[in-house]
Each structure stands twice: as structure tokens, then as C-alpha cells.
Design an enzyme around this catalytic site. Structure first.
Site: not given
Ligand SMILES: *Cc1c(COP(=O)(O)O)cnc(C)c1O
Length: 360
Positions: A102, A172, A196
Site C-alpha cells: 500500500w 494510512d 477493514k
Molecule cells: C485496503 C487498503 C487500502 C485501499 O483501500 P481502498 O478503500 O480500497 O482504496 C489502502 N491502504 C491500506 C493500508 C489498506 O489496507
């Protein structure tokens, strides 16, 4: 009805109590005679739902008053663009610490808007540890430092918040949001896709320090402009109302179970059990440095990838679902978000023992 233990990395398992509440509310929310899906986002019912969820998030995480909580769309991926557009503030460089897949995507997208400096990244992109802070190559002119506290695919999690001095730290938190207490004041901006550890897909949380607002690039789309979203209480346009409401129920569920300290204790115990078993098994393997292992996403491999299909099929038969690892790393991955009961982890370990015994 049979519920499986769902180890999906996202969209992921939700607390059963929340799903039952959603079911009860579905046709008639709180005597309104309609579902939350059918309400005006400007009506008093939905505004009350939205405000309550924001207040609960603020109190659970301890968000100080000089931060704004934004409910956005476009996922964490949308934030990969929104962050440089909003936070460069006249600068032309930002630092990125890349510890997994990511982070790679985040730095690539930032490169469309600025010089995205790689402050740290493991050799050959072997993502099995967090690079030591002393080895980071920070640019003194960087507008912010971005990192990924938990890399969902590789299962690499920062054990603590890194110190970057006065430069705004941007994180993030998608796959570890609300898994443990954090000190929000250490950050300039925190963001997380909901699907998540918070709720259904469709909502993205952004928590941003107010002094960073108001300097977005002129071409920033209005729906990605933090200042404008904050000024409109996240109702600049129609928000993802139903997802926001379900997130609110999850926040209440966390609160009722002792808040983030209680989540942290349970998450540490769940992950600890699984790693202890893996390490002691002499059969399964997790490649991540023990200090940097994720509490949320536990990747592991079998001694022979040729056994993967049998492992997954047997797991599926007893209701252990979605254990296949990400295609980029192979093997298995068990995601153990807040809503995964400890009984799910116990059932997984029992199955792994049995599989190792019969396929060793
Ligand atoms: C799942 C995830 C993303 C992407 O998320 P979207 O909502 O599909 O854009 C980005 N960063 C991390 C750490 C993730 O687990």
C-alpha cells in the site's frame, strides 16, 4: 443460519450484534417508518445518526478539538491523491516511508503531484520489517512524511509511532484503525478506509489538524478538498449514509466493550496466540520480524505451496473462510480485526494443528 469465521482482509467481518441491529432497524429505523438507506441526508434523523457517530469516534480515539473528522468517499486510494493535493501547502516535496504494497501505491500516486521522496524502503522490496528510524532519509523541505502503520498484505506493522519532528506525519491507518489507542496529536493527518476495521465499504475517515487546512492545490476536486468538506460537516454532497450509520453502530459496539484499551488487549492476545503457534509449529512460517508483526493481518505459508489448495478446502469445510493470501505474497493470510472473535482464532489454530499432523 450458519455464520462462518471470516478471515477476509477487507471488506471484512463485522460484529454479529451490529448486523443484528442493522437487521432490526432495516425497515423502520427508530420509528421513522423508513430505513436509513431511504432517508434524506439533510433530515434530522440522519443528521443525528451522523453527529452521534462523529462524537463517538472523537471520544473513542481522543481526537483533540483542533482536529477535524471528515467522512469521505473514494477509499484510501482516493486519499493517495487527496493528501498531496491538500497538504503540499506551497511545497513541492513529500517524504514516503514504504514498508509494503500500500505504501508503494501511495508514493506512486503522490508522484503525480509532487516530488515523492523515498525516505526508506527495504532492499528489493522484501517487506518483512520496519526500517530503523535512524536510516530514514528525510528531506528537510518535505511538506509531510507519509507512512503505513499496518501493511495489510505483508502483515508488517509499526510497533510505535515514528518521530519526525515538526513535519506533519500522515498515516494510512486503513487496516489497523481503532485496533489500539493512539496519540492523535502525534499526527498531522490520519486516514482509513472503513471496510477493514470500522464498517462496510464506502466510507473513508480522515482526521486532520485544522492548521493544515485551506491550502489545497487550485485544481483539487471539491469533493477531495478537506477544508470544504470540513466546512460542510462532511455533507458537501450526499454522503454514504448507510455505511456511515453502520460505522456508528460499530463505534458503539467498541465503546460498550471497553473502548480501544480493551480492543488492544484482545487483539494482542489473538495475534499473539496465532504467532506463537506458527513459530512453534515447525511447519507453518511467517517471515516478518517479530517486533514488526501485525496484530491485524497474519500471513503464513505452508512448507509446500502444493498443499495450499487442500488447506483452503479443508478450512472451508469447517467454516474457516477467506484464508487465501494475497496473490503477491502467496500462502495464507488470517485477518484478525476487532470483530473476529477469539473463538475464531482458536478454531483456526486447531485446524492448523490437525492439518500439520495429517500432512506433515
Ligand atoms: C485496503 C487498503 C487500502 C485501499 O483501500 P481502498 O478503500 O480500497 O482504496 C489502502 N491502504 C491500506 C493500508 C489498506 O489496507
Amino acid at each position: 443460519m450458519t455464520r462462518v469465521f471470516n478471515f477476509s482482509a477487507g471488506p471484512a467481518t463485522l460484529p454479529i450484534d451490529v448486523l443484528e441491529q442493522v437487521r432490526n432497524d432495516l425497515l423502520d429505523w427508530n420509528g421513522s417508518g423508513m430505513s436509513v438507506m431511504e432517508m434524506s441526508h439533510r433530515g434530522k434523523e440522519f443528521v443525528a445518526i451522523a453527529e452521534q457517530a462523529t462524537a463517538d469516534l472523537k471520544s473513542l480515539l481522543g481526537v483533540p478539538d483542533n482536529y477535524s473528522i471528515l467522512w469521505m468517499q473514494g477509499g484510501a486510494t482516493g486519499q493517495f491523491s487527496a493528501i498531496p493535493m491538500n497538504l503540499l501547502r506551497g511545497g513541492s516535496t513529500a517524504d514516503y516511508v514504504v514498508t509494503g504494497s500500500w505504501g508503494k501505491k501511495a508514493i506512486k500516486e503522490a508522484g503525480r503531484f509532487c516530488t515523492a521522496n523515498t525516505a526508506a524502503r527495504p532492499v528489493d522490496d522484501v517487506f518483512t520489517h520496519v526500517p530503523a528510524r535512524e536510516q530514514w532519509n528525510l528531506d528537510p523541505n518535505a511538506a509531510y512524511v507519509h507512512y503505513t502503520p499496518n501493511e495489510t498484505i505483508e502483515g508488517v506493522e509499526f510497533p510505535e509511532v515514528p518521530d519526525v519532528g515538526d513535519v506533519p506525519l500522515v498515516a494510512d491507518f486503513s487496516s489497523t484503525f481503532l485496533s489500539r489507542p493512539i496519540d492523535v496529536e502525534r499526527f498531522g493527518l490520519i486516514y482509513a478506509g472503513a471496510q477493514k476495521n470500522l464498517g462496510p465499504a464506502g466510507v473513508t475517515i480522515v482526521i486532520v489538524r485544522n492548521d493544515l487546512l485551506g491550502q489545497a492545490l487550485p485544481q483539487t476536486p471539491t469533493v477531495l478538498d478537506y477544508q470544504q468538506i470540513a466546512a460542510a460537516d462532511s455533507m458537501l454532497n450526499t454522503p454514504p449514509c448507510f455505511a456511515w450509520y453502520v460505522c456508528g453502530l460499530v463505534l458503539q459496539w467498541i465503546k460498550a466493550r471497553g473502548g480501544l484499551p480493551a480492543m488492544a488487549e484482545r487483539n494482542a492476545r489473538k495475534a499473539g496466540k496465532l504467532y506463537d503457534y506458527i513459530d512453534g509449529s515447525g511447519y507453518y512460517r511467517n517471515p516478518v520480524r517479530p517486533s514488526d508483526r501485525s496484530w491485524m493481518n497474519v500471513p503464513f505459508t505452508l512448507p509446500d505451496a502444493g498443499l495450499d489448495a487442500a488447506f483452503l478446502a479443508g478450512a472451508g469445510e469447517i467454516g474457516l473462510s477467506t484464508l487465501k493470501g494475497h496473490r503477491s505474497v502467496g500462502g495464507m493470510r488470517a485477518s484478525l480485526y476487532n470483530a473476529m472473535p477469539e473463538a475464531g482464532v482458536d478454531a483456526l489454530i486447531d485446524y492448523m494443528k490437525e492439518f500439520a499432523r495429517t500432512n506433515g
